[in-house]
Design a protein around this motif. Sequence first.
Motif, PDB file in Angstrom:
ATOM      1  N   MET A   1       0.816  -1.217   0.000  1.00 12.53           N
ATOM      2  CA  MET A   1       0.000   0.000   0.000  1.00 12.53           C
ATOM      3  C   MET A   1       0.850   1.269   0.000  1.00 12.53           C
ATOM      4  SD  MET A   1      -0.219  -1.898   2.935  1.00 12.53           S
ATOM      5  CE  MET A   1       0.015  -1.820   4.725  1.00 12.53           C
ATOM      6  N   LYS A   2       2.147   1.134   0.324  1.00 11.79           N
ATOM      7  CA  LYS A   2       3.057   2.271   0.237  1.00 11.79           C
ATOM      8  C   LYS A   2       3.834   2.277  -1.072  1.00 11.79           C
ATOM      9  CE  LYS A   2       5.664   3.315   3.806  1.00 11.79           C
ATOM     10  NZ  LYS A   2       6.525   3.169   5.010  1.00 11.79           N
ATOM     11  N   LEU A   3       4.134   1.082  -1.585  1.00 15.01           N
ATOM     12  CA  LEU A   3       4.954   0.958  -2.789  1.00 15.01           C
ATOM     13  C   LEU A   3       4.500  -0.272  -3.554  1.00 15.01           C
ATOM     14  CD1 LEU A   3       7.457   1.989  -4.374  1.00 15.01           C
ATOM     15  CD2 LEU A   3       8.845   0.469  -2.944  1.00 15.01           C
ATOM     16  N   ASP A   4       3.750  -0.066  -4.623  1.00 14.66           N
ATOM     17  CA  ASP A   4       3.185  -1.178  -5.377  1.00 14.66           C
ATOM     18  C   ASP A   4       4.287  -2.019  -6.014  1.00 14.66           C
ATOM     19  OD1 ASP A   4       2.031  -2.425  -8.015  1.00 14.66           O
ATOM     20  OD2 ASP A   4       0.304  -1.989  -6.742  1.00 14.66           O
ATOM     21  N   LYS A   5       4.225  -3.322  -5.794  1.00 13.32           N
ATOM     22  CA  LYS A   5       5.308  -4.201  -6.239  1.00 13.32           C
ATOM     23  C   LYS A   5       5.287  -4.495  -7.735  1.00 13.32           C
ATOM     24  CE  LYS A   5       5.977  -4.070  -1.969  1.00 13.32           C
ATOM     25  NZ  LYS A   5       6.879  -3.015  -1.464  1.00 13.32           N
ATOM     26  N   THR A   6       4.122  -4.613  -8.299  1.00  6.04           N
ATOM     27  CA  THR A   6       4.009  -4.939  -9.720  1.00  6.04           C
ATOM     28  C   THR A   6       4.111  -3.693 -10.588  1.00  6.04           C
ATOM     29  OG1 THR A   6       2.602  -6.839  -9.180  1.00  6.04           O
ATOM     30  CG2 THR A   6       2.582  -6.059 -11.464  1.00  6.04           C
ATOM     31  N   GLU A   7       3.312  -2.687 -10.263  1.00  9.31           N
ATOM     32  CA  GLU A   7       3.234  -1.498 -11.095  1.00  9.31           C
ATOM     33  C   GLU A   7       4.429  -0.569 -10.941  1.00  9.31           C
ATOM     34  OE1 GLU A   7       0.910  -1.038 -13.358  1.00  9.31           O
ATOM     35  OE2 GLU A   7       0.000  -2.945 -12.786  1.00  9.31           O
ATOM     36  N   VAL A   8       5.156  -0.679  -9.820  1.00  6.69           N
ATOM     37  CA  VAL A   8       6.255   0.258  -9.572  1.00  6.69           C
ATOM     38  C   VAL A   8       7.605  -0.460  -9.489  1.00  6.69           C
ATOM     39  CG1 VAL A   8       7.153   2.058  -8.063  1.00  6.69           C
ATOM     40  CG2 VAL A   8       4.682   1.856  -8.404  1.00  6.69           C
ATOM     41  N   VAL A   9       7.758  -1.394  -8.546  1.00  6.03           N
ATOM     42  CA  VAL A   9       9.064  -2.033  -8.343  1.00  6.03           C
ATOM     43  C   VAL A   9       9.425  -2.945  -9.512  1.00  6.03           C
ATOM     44  CG1 VAL A   9      10.465  -3.484  -6.839  1.00  6.03           C
ATOM     45  CG2 VAL A   9       8.806  -1.899  -5.832  1.00  6.03           C
ATOM     46  N   GLN A  10       8.539  -3.884  -9.847  1.00 12.19           N
ATOM     47  CA  GLN A  10       8.853  -4.832 -10.929  1.00 12.19           C
ATOM     48  C   GLN A  10       8.982  -4.127 -12.267  1.00 12.19           C
ATOM     49  OE1 GLN A  10       9.533  -8.119 -10.230  1.00 12.19           O
ATOM     50  NE2 GLN A  10      10.321  -8.094 -12.328  1.00 12.19           N
ATOM     51  N   ARG A  11       8.244  -3.063 -12.459  1.00  5.40           N
ATOM     52  CA  ARG A  11       8.359  -2.282 -13.701  1.00  5.40           C
ATOM     53  C   ARG A  11       9.799  -1.798 -13.895  1.00  5.40           C
ATOM     54  NH1 ARG A  11       4.966   3.195 -13.816  1.00  5.40           N
ATOM     55  NH2 ARG A  11       6.323   3.569 -12.034  1.00  5.40           N
ATOM     56  N   ARG A  12      10.423  -1.299 -12.814  1.00  4.88           N
ATOM     57  CA  ARG A  12      11.798  -0.814 -12.921  1.00  4.88           C
ATOM     58  C   ARG A  12      12.779  -1.976 -13.097  1.00  4.88           C
ATOM     59  NH1 ARG A  12      14.418   3.660 -14.467  1.00  4.88           N
ATOM     60  NH2 ARG A  12      12.882   4.930 -13.330  1.00  4.88           N
ATOM     61  N   VAL A  13      12.548  -3.072 -12.380  1.00  3.23           N
ATOM     62  CA  VAL A  13      13.420  -4.242 -12.516  1.00  3.23           C
ATOM     63  C   VAL A  13      13.391  -4.767 -13.950  1.00  3.23           C
ATOM     64  CG1 VAL A  13      13.775  -6.636 -11.782  1.00  3.23           C
ATOM     65  CG2 VAL A  13      13.241  -4.878 -10.078  1.00  3.23           C
ATOM     66  N   ASP A  14      12.214  -4.804 -14.546  1.00  7.70           N
ATOM     67  CA  ASP A  14      12.091  -5.269 -15.933  1.00  7.70           C
ATOM     68  C   ASP A  14      12.850  -4.355 -16.896  1.00  7.70           C
ATOM     69  OD1 ASP A  14      10.520  -7.350 -15.056  1.00  7.70           O
ATOM     70  OD2 ASP A  14       8.610  -6.404 -15.607  1.00  7.70           O
ATOM     71  N   LEU A  15      12.803  -3.056 -16.646  1.00  6.92           N
ATOM     72  CA  LEU A  15      13.555  -2.110 -17.474  1.00  6.92           C
ATOM     73  C   LEU A  15      15.052  -2.379 -17.389  1.00  6.92           C
ATOM     74  CD1 LEU A  15      11.813   1.347 -16.888  1.00  6.92           C
ATOM     75  CD2 LEU A  15      12.382   0.373 -19.114  1.00  6.92           C
ATOM     76  N   MET A  16      15.540  -2.603 -16.168  1.00  7.42           N
ATOM     77  CA  MET A  16      16.959  -2.841 -15.967  1.00  7.42           C
ATOM     78  C   MET A  16      17.398  -4.147 -16.620  1.00  7.42           C
ATOM     79  SD  MET A  16      17.220  -1.511 -12.013  1.00  7.42           S
ATOM     80  CE  MET A  16      18.979  -1.864 -11.838  1.00  7.42           C
ATOM     81  N   ALA A  17      16.542  -5.160 -16.529  1.00  8.65           N
ATOM     82  CA  ALA A  17      16.857  -6.436 -17.172  1.00  8.65           C
ATOM     83  C   ALA A  17      16.923  -6.270 -18.690  1.00  8.65           C
ATOM     84  CB  ALA A  17      15.822  -7.484 -16.790  1.00  8.65           C
ATOM     85  N   ALA A  18      15.998  -5.472 -19.236  1.00 13.60           N
ATOM     86  CA  ALA A  18      15.997  -5.230 -20.683  1.00 13.60           C
ATOM     87  C   ALA A  18      17.242  -4.464 -21.120  1.00 13.60           C
ATOM     88  CB  ALA A  18      14.736  -4.462 -21.081  1.00 13.60           C
ATOM     89  N   GLU A  19      17.850  -3.730 -20.202  1.00 11.96           N
ATOM     90  CA  GLU A  19      19.067  -2.981 -20.512  1.00 11.96           C
ATOM     91  C   GLU A  19      20.330  -3.821 -20.350  1.00 11.96           C
ATOM     92  OE1 GLU A  19      17.502   1.539 -19.450  1.00 11.96           O
ATOM     93  OE2 GLU A  19      18.641   0.418 -17.945  1.00 11.96           O
ATOM     94  N   GLY A  20      20.156  -5.088 -19.937  1.00 11.10           N
ATOM     95  CA  GLY A  20      21.284  -6.002 -19.936  1.00 11.10           C
ATOM     96  C   GLY A  20      21.764  -6.490 -18.585  1.00 11.10           C
ATOM     97  N   ILE A  21      21.146  -6.036 -17.495  1.00 14.83           N
ATOM     98  CA  ILE A  21      21.550  -6.501 -16.164  1.00 14.83           C
ATOM     99  C   ILE A  21      20.984  -7.896 -15.927  1.00 14.83           C
ATOM    100  CG2 ILE A  21      21.344  -6.072 -13.681  1.00 14.83           C
ATOM    101  CD1 ILE A  21      21.217  -3.081 -14.329  1.00 14.83           C
ATOM    102  N   GLN A  22      21.818  -8.796 -15.420  1.00 13.07           N
ATOM    103  CA  GLN A  22      21.385 -10.156 -15.117  1.00 13.07           C
ATOM    104  C   GLN A  22      20.958 -10.229 -13.649  1.00 13.07           C
ATOM    105  OE1 GLN A  22      21.307 -12.703 -17.522  1.00 13.07           O
ATOM    106  NE2 GLN A  22      21.790 -10.977 -18.885  1.00 13.07           N
TER     107      GLN A  22
END
Length: 496
Positions: free
Chosen positions: A199-220
């Motif tokens: 309720m303070k920080l949405d895991k799917t819409e906020v956290v995982q969204r950024r993690v997916d971006l970083m993975a797409a940029e090449g981070i394993q």
Amino acid sequence: MGKPTGFIEYERELPADRSPLERIKDWGEFHLHFHSEAESQRQGARCMECGIPFCQTGKILPGGASGCPVNNLIPEWNDMIYRGLWREAYERLRMTNNFPEFTGRVCPAPCEGACTLGLNENPVTIKLNEVSIIDKAFAEGWVQVEPPTERTGKKVAVVGSGPAGLACADQLNKVGHEVTVYERADRIGGLLMYGIPNMKLDKTEVVQRRVDLMAAEGIQFVTGVQIGKDISAAELRKNFDAVVLCAGATQARDLPVPGRELKGVHFAMEFLTANTKSLLDSKHADGNYISAKDKHVIVIGGGDTGTDCVGTSLRHGCKSVTQLEIMPRAPDQRAPSNPWPEWPLIFRVDYGQEEAAALFGADPRHYLVSTKKFVGDAEGKVQEIHTIGVQWEKTADGRMNLVEIPGSERVLPAQLILLAMGFTGPEKALIESSQVATDPRGNVQAAYGQYATSVPGIFAAGDMRRGQSLVVWAINEGRQAARECDRFLMGETTLP
């Protein structure tokens, strides 16, 4: 400065949160946005763009952090909001902060405590302005996958995927290193994923969204692997050109009183982590969490973690919730010993207390209370907590001593007790495996600004180095550790 008289013409305003009695029925974020950009522009106009912007200094003063630790260019993007230059505001914001969608939601905003306007008026809504910029950037599609154009051939392992680890990995990847992030949990994010409720920080819409971006940029990203247990630090050092330790300060402070072994007494992070994991795995259908439903809940500790325990217990449907603090109630206004631009140590009502008051009719916090013991039933389940009132007295040598008040004993019903008294430092397994030196507090020894440990090629950043702190300080250290790691690998660095 677009509006020289903006701070005179406009009052500080924040969008209304979802009502307490409505939001405790679900796990959605409770903060809302303004209905129009004009409202945001008025708040941006309140920034005086003063000659010395203390808001962006990021210093540690005796009263705590003062100003923004990542040195956000706050007056610049406040002015751009006022002018309607949202894309330009986003470009300025991303120069200093890798994850404004995190800090704009969970940071306590030391920047606002140091706002010059806050000397005699309500400070600028810096935190709100920050999250408004990044949320609009995502909505407009300005946040794009940007992998590095060239690779250096150097490999770096980052241990821990909290804010320090993610910031470090993001920076190292930008300059072309091959970065692998190791996380012992089943999801990436560290405390961003499992330590802060949805309720303070949405895991799917906020956290995982950024993690997916970083993975797409090449981070394993590698999950379910604990360095020091599943893989030794020596093996990691052998397979990578450098290692950065960002595993946090996750050793919880215990409360060694009689009855501590009873069922129903848990560390706060056990409670919060299991709750979020079950929510994400099955929307709580699997039952793999510690439920507060129909229980009298006692939360021991008055910080953010304690508040999160209160809010989570209410959403479970607890019978009651009481929050105990050993410290006195903070004053309503700054004390003379806590001047601007220090972080104002004043009384605040956070979301959990607001919700408890709406549901049960009173703030759940009780101050100057010490725990004597926990009492259970024949099955070893906790049923009561025995407390006593205390006061702090100064001794002849100037130290503060805790003194019990005779006759102030109380017994409260308790079927769930959550220990939220902070953290004592990093866990030992990783430190022992990597053989890095520690400081007197048990944190990894690595000088601020250099981040190099006693073992060549191993760096440390975030709470693991500095002790329990803020998300924004972890981002600060992750960025700086990346800079020093890059310098170690390449002989020079272009990272800020």
